[in-house]
Design a protein around this motif. Structure first.
Motif, PDB file in Angstrom:
ATOM      1  N   ILE A  90       3.810  -8.366   7.570  1.00 43.77           N
ATOM      2  CA  ILE A  90       3.648  -8.622   9.037  1.00 43.77           C
ATOM      3  C   ILE A  90       2.081  -8.389   9.735  1.00 43.77           C
ATOM      4  N   GLY A  91       1.330  -8.070   8.834  1.00 39.23           N
ATOM      5  CA  GLY A  91       0.093  -7.887   9.385  1.00 39.23           C
ATOM      6  C   GLY A  91      -0.982  -7.069   8.082  1.00 39.23           C
ATOM      7  N   ARG A  92      -2.401  -6.802   8.735  1.00 40.36           N
ATOM      8  CA  ARG A  92      -3.045  -5.944   8.111  1.00 40.36           C
ATOM      9  C   ARG A  92      -3.765  -4.921   8.902  1.00 40.36           C
ATOM     10  N   ILE A  93      -4.023  -3.794   8.288  1.00 40.53           N
ATOM     11  CA  ILE A  93      -4.383  -2.737   9.190  1.00 40.53           C
ATOM     12  C   ILE A  93      -5.686  -2.021   8.588  1.00 40.53           C
ATOM     13  N   ASP A  94      -6.602  -1.627   9.386  1.00 32.31           N
ATOM     14  CA  ASP A  94      -7.937  -0.949   9.173  1.00 32.31           C
ATOM     15  C   ASP A  94      -7.794   0.564   9.228  1.00 32.31           C
ATOM     16  N   ILE A  95      -7.767   1.183   8.064  1.00 34.08           N
ATOM     17  CA  ILE A  95      -7.554   2.519   8.145  1.00 34.08           C
ATOM     18  C   ILE A  95      -8.534   3.020   7.036  1.00 34.08           C
ATOM     19  N   ALA A  96      -9.077   4.474   7.299  1.00 38.71           N
ATOM     20  CA  ALA A  96      -9.868   5.182   6.374  1.00 38.71           C
ATOM     21  C   ALA A  96      -9.885   6.550   6.532  1.00 38.71           C
ATOM     22  N   ARG A  97     -10.133   7.230   5.649  1.00 37.72           N
ATOM     23  CA  ARG A  97     -10.056   8.678   5.533  1.00 37.72           C
ATOM     24  C   ARG A  97     -11.406   9.202   6.097  1.00 37.72           C
ATOM     25  N   SER A  98     -11.450   9.956   6.801  1.00 34.87           N
ATOM     26  CA  SER A  98     -12.711  10.823   7.377  1.00 34.87           C
ATOM     27  C   SER A  98     -12.598  12.262   7.486  1.00 34.87           C
ATOM     28  N   GLY A  99     -13.041  12.813   6.474  1.00 35.68           N
ATOM     29  CA  GLY A  99     -12.716  14.443   6.487  1.00 35.68           C
ATOM     30  C   GLY A  99     -11.342  14.769   6.406  1.00 35.68           C
ATOM     31  N   ASP A 100     -11.033  15.413   7.224  1.00 31.85           N
ATOM     32  CA  ASP A 100      -9.334  15.605   7.234  1.00 31.85           C
ATOM     33  C   ASP A 100      -8.750  14.824   8.159  1.00 31.85           C
ATOM     34  N   ARG A 101      -9.062  13.707   8.516  1.00 32.91           N
ATOM     35  CA  ARG A 101      -8.284  12.827   9.372  1.00 32.91           C
ATOM     36  C   ARG A 101      -8.216  11.439   8.869  1.00 32.91           C
ATOM     37  N   ARG A 153       6.686   4.686  -4.835  1.00 30.64           N
ATOM     38  CA  ARG A 153       7.335   5.842  -5.097  1.00 30.64           C
ATOM     39  C   ARG A 153       6.573   7.035  -4.266  1.00 30.64           C
ATOM     40  N   GLN A 154       7.129   7.283  -3.017  1.00 24.64           N
ATOM     41  CA  GLN A 154       6.233   8.108  -2.223  1.00 24.64           C
ATOM     42  C   GLN A 154       6.129   9.577  -2.339  1.00 24.64           C
ATOM     43  N   THR A 155       6.874  10.083  -3.401  1.00 25.00           N
ATOM     44  CA  THR A 155       6.548  11.280  -3.884  1.00 25.00           C
ATOM     45  C   THR A 155       5.378  11.244  -5.148  1.00 25.00           C
ATOM     46  N   TYR A 156       5.070  10.007  -5.362  1.00 25.77           N
ATOM     47  CA  TYR A 156       3.868  10.090  -6.530  1.00 25.77           C
ATOM     48  C   TYR A 156       2.666  10.959  -5.775  1.00 25.77           C
ATOM     49  N   ARG A 157       1.923  11.326  -6.761  1.00 25.22           N
ATOM     50  CA  ARG A 157       0.630  12.223  -6.666  1.00 25.22           C
ATOM     51  C   ARG A 157      -0.261  11.552  -7.828  1.00 25.22           C
ATOM     52  N   PRO A 158      -1.513  11.436  -7.626  1.00 26.48           N
ATOM     53  CA  PRO A 158      -2.595  11.033  -8.634  1.00 26.48           C
ATOM     54  C   PRO A 158      -2.663  11.750  -9.820  1.00 26.48           C
ATOM     55  N   GLU A 159      -2.473  13.160  -9.779  1.00 31.34           N
ATOM     56  CA  GLU A 159      -2.484  13.965 -11.059  1.00 31.34           C
ATOM     57  C   GLU A 159      -1.163  13.575 -12.154  1.00 31.34           C
ATOM     58  N   SER A 160      -0.176  12.943 -11.610  1.00 33.79           N
ATOM     59  CA  SER A 160       0.821  12.624 -12.357  1.00 33.79           C
ATOM     60  C   SER A 160       0.377  11.360 -13.285  1.00 33.79           C
ATOM     61  N   LEU A 161      -0.254  10.429 -12.724  1.00 36.02           N
ATOM     62  CA  LEU A 161      -1.072   9.280 -13.648  1.00 36.02           C
ATOM     63  C   LEU A 161      -1.779   9.739 -14.569  1.00 36.02           C
ATOM     64  N   ARG A 162      -2.730  10.672 -14.267  1.00 36.02           N
ATOM     65  CA  ARG A 162      -3.896  11.379 -15.196  1.00 36.02           C
ATOM     66  C   ARG A 162      -2.900  12.186 -16.420  1.00 36.02           C
ATOM     67  N   ALA A 216       1.240   7.974   4.917  1.00 34.44           N
ATOM     68  CA  ALA A 216       0.096   7.806   4.491  1.00 34.44           C
ATOM     69  C   ALA A 216      -0.990   8.886   4.624  1.00 34.44           C
ATOM     70  N   ALA A 217      -1.165   9.495   5.813  1.00 39.88           N
ATOM     71  CA  ALA A 217      -1.964  10.692   6.130  1.00 39.88           C
ATOM     72  C   ALA A 217      -1.523  11.800   5.257  1.00 39.88           C
ATOM     73  N   ARG A 218      -0.400  12.004   4.938  1.00 37.61           N
ATOM     74  CA  ARG A 218      -0.247  13.257   4.104  1.00 37.61           C
ATOM     75  C   ARG A 218      -0.525  12.969   2.774  1.00 37.61           C
ATOM     76  N   SER A 240      -4.892  16.076   7.815  1.00 31.55           N
ATOM     77  CA  SER A 240      -3.989  16.834   8.489  1.00 31.55           C
ATOM     78  C   SER A 240      -3.856  16.409   9.872  1.00 31.55           C
ATOM     79  N   ASP A 241      -4.891  15.276  10.163  1.00 35.98           N
ATOM     80  CA  ASP A 241      -4.683  14.584  11.350  1.00 35.98           C
ATOM     81  C   ASP A 241      -4.723  13.075  11.233  1.00 35.98           C
ATOM     82  N   LEU A 242      -4.046  12.354  12.369  1.00 30.41           N
ATOM     83  CA  LEU A 242      -4.018  11.038  12.391  1.00 30.41           C
ATOM     84  C   LEU A 242      -4.643  10.732  13.747  1.00 30.41           C
TER      85      LEU A 242
END
Length: 400
Positions: free
Chosen positions: A340-351, A64-73, A380-382, A387-389
Motif C-alpha cells: 500500500i505504500g512506503r514509509i520513511d522511518i528511522a531510529r533517533s536515540g530512544d525515538r 514473527r513479532q515476538t522475534y528478538r535479534p539475540e534469538s538468531l545469534r 515497530a518502535a517497541r 520509548s517514543d514514537l
C-alpha cells in the motif's frame, strides 16, 4: 494445449503464502521454531544497514513479532542450526543445506582466486596461506586480529587490506566459516570447527545439487521461470536451470502456466501440479499491516514485485539527491496481499521518527487504515527499543 491461467489475485496469495506473509505474524520465534521459519524461507539476507533495524532482523520480525535479534545469534552461533554464506548476497542459510553449497565453493574458489590475484598481485596467494595458518594456530579471528599496514595505494576494491581479502576468499571458498558476529563484525574459523560433521562431510554430485536447487526454489516461489529458479539461491547457472526445467516439463514433474501480471500481460512460468490443483484452498490473507525490510525475500526481485504487485521499488543508492523519488531509504508497507505504500522511518536515540508515508496510487488513507498503520508503527518502535514514537505532522504525503 491451452495453458492454465493463474489470475493475479491468486498468484499473489500463493506467492505470499510461500513467503510466510499470509498468516498473522505470530508463532514461535526462537530455537527450533525460528530455524523452521528460516528453512521455510530458504535463507535470510544479512545486511549492515541499521536505519531502523537490520535487514535480517526485520525480515524475521515481520513474520514473527515476538522475534528478538539475540534469538538468531543463538541458533547460528551456538546451536549451529544455520550457517552464514552467500546467495545473491550474504545470507543466513539452514545448516542442512551446507552440502549443496560445495558447488558454490568450487566455483567461487576458481573465480575469485583469478580475480583477486589480478587486483592484489601474486602476493595474494602467499597471504591466503598466511591467514589460513593464523586461523589454524590461533583459532577464530576477525580482520582486526591480523595486524598489518594499510595498503599504500588504492587497490580498486574498497581498499581492503590483504588479510581481509584472504579471509573473505577463504570463507567464500568454504575453507573458513563464520563462527559468530560481535556487533556486526564477523569472526572466522576453520569450517571443521564450525560446521557439524554430518553436514561438513556430506557430499552431493552436481546433478543432485542442480535438482535440489530448482525444486527447493520452486517450493518457495510457487511459480517461476528458469531464470527465477537459478536466481533464488544463486547456486546454479541459468543454463543449469533451463535444462532442468526442460526435463521437468517433458517428464510431467511440472506444468506450464500463464501468470497474469499487473497490467494484463501474461508471463509463462511453471508450477508443481499439486499446487495448481489446490489453488482454491489457499488461505485468506491476514488484514494485518506490516512494515517490510527493503531486502525482504518477497521483494528481492524488484521486477517481479512490479509485475506481481504493481509496486515499483528501488533503493536509489548513489543517485543524485535531485533524482531520488522518495529519499535514500524507505520501507515497503504490506496490507493483506497489497503493497500500500512506503514509509520513511528511522531510529533517533530512544525515538522512532516517522518522517513520511507515501501511499500507492489508488490507496485511500481512511481512519481504519491509518489506525492499522499506527498500530504497526507502535509495535515497530517497541521492537527497535524506542520509548517514543515521533510522527511528523504532515507525514501522510501525496503519491510522488
Amino acid at each position: 494445449m491451452t495453458r492454465p491461467l493463474i489470475e493475479n489475485t491468486i498468484a499473489r496469495r500463493l506467492f505470499l503464502d510461500r513467503h510466510a506473509l499470509m498468516e498473522a505474524p505470530s508463532g514461535p520465534a526462537k530455537g527450533q521454531g525460528l530455524a523452521d521459519l528460516i528453512t521455510r524461507l530458504g535463507f535470510v539476507q544479512v545486511d549492515s544497514v541499521n536505519t531502523f533495524a537490520r535487514a535480517h532482523d526485520l525480515i524475521l520480525w515481520s513474520r514473527r513479532q515476538t522475534y528478538r535479534p539475540e534469538s538468531l545469534r543463538w541458533i547460528n552461533d551456538r546451536a549451529r542450526a544455520t550457517f552464514e554464506h552467500w546467495t545473491h548476497d550474504a545470507s543466513i542459510v539452514p545448516i542442512q543445506y551446507f552440502p549443496m553449497w560445495r558447488m558454490r565453493f568450487e566455483r567461487d574458489r576458481a573465480r575469485l582466486r583469478h580475480r583477486w590475484k589480478d587486483w592484489h598481485g601474486q602476493a595474494f596467494h602467499a597471504e591466503i596461506e598466511k591467514v589460513l595458518a593464523h586461523v589454524s594456530d590461533h583459532g577464530a579471528c576477525c580482520t582486526a586480529d591480523i595486524a598489518e599496514d594499510q595498503p599504500e595505494k588504492s587497490t580498486g576494491w574498497w581498499d581492503w587490506r590483504p588479510s581481509k581479502v584472504a579471509l573473505e576468499y577463504l570463507w567464500r571458498s568454504g575453507e573458513l566459516s563464520i563462527t559468530k558476529r560481535s556487533g556486526f563484525r564477523k569472526f572466522y574459523d576453520l569450517s571443521e570447527r564450525v560446521i557439524p560433521p554430518e553436514f561438513l562431510n556430506a557430499r552431493e554430485d552436481d546433478a543432485a545439487i542442480i535438482d535440489w536447487a530448482c525444486t527447493s526454489a520452486l517450493d518457495r516461489l510457487g511459480f517461476a521461470t528458469s531464470g527465477e529458479l537459478a536466481a533464488f539461491f544463486d547456486l546454479i547457472t541459468p543454463i543449469d536451470a533451463k535444462d532442468w526445467m526442460t526435463r521437468a516439463i517433458a517428464e510431467g514433474r511440472v506444468v506450464e502456466v500463464d501468470l497474469a501480471c499487473v497490467g494484463g500481460k501474461l508471463r509463462r512460468s511453471v508450477m508443481w501440479p499439486q499446487d495448481l490443483e489446490t489453488l482454491d484452498r489457499l488461505p485468506e490473507a491476514s488484514p494485518r499491516t506490516r512494515i517490510l525490510s527493503p531486502f525482504d525475500p518477497a521483494l528481492r526481485d524488484r521486477n517481479r514485485a512490479e509485475r506481481l504487485f504493481g509496486f515499483h521499488y528501488r533503493i536509489e543508492i548513489f543517485v543524485p539527491e535531485a533524482k531520488r523519488r522518495y529519499g535514500y531509504y524507505v520501507f515497503p508497507v504490506l496490507e493483506g496481499t497489497r503493497l500500500i505504500g512506503r514509509i520513511d522511518i528511522a531510529r533517533s536515540g530512544d525515538r522512532l521518527v516517522v518522517r513520511a508515508f507515501w501511499p500507492e496510487k489508488g490507496v485511500r488513507m481512511g481512519s481504519g487504515r491509518q489506525a492499522r498503520l499506527l498500530a504497526e508503527l507502535e509495535r515497530a518502535a517497541r521492537f527497535a527499543g524506542c520509548s517514543d514514537l515521533d510522527i511528523a505532522s504532515d507525514w501522510i504525503r501525496e503519491t510522488a
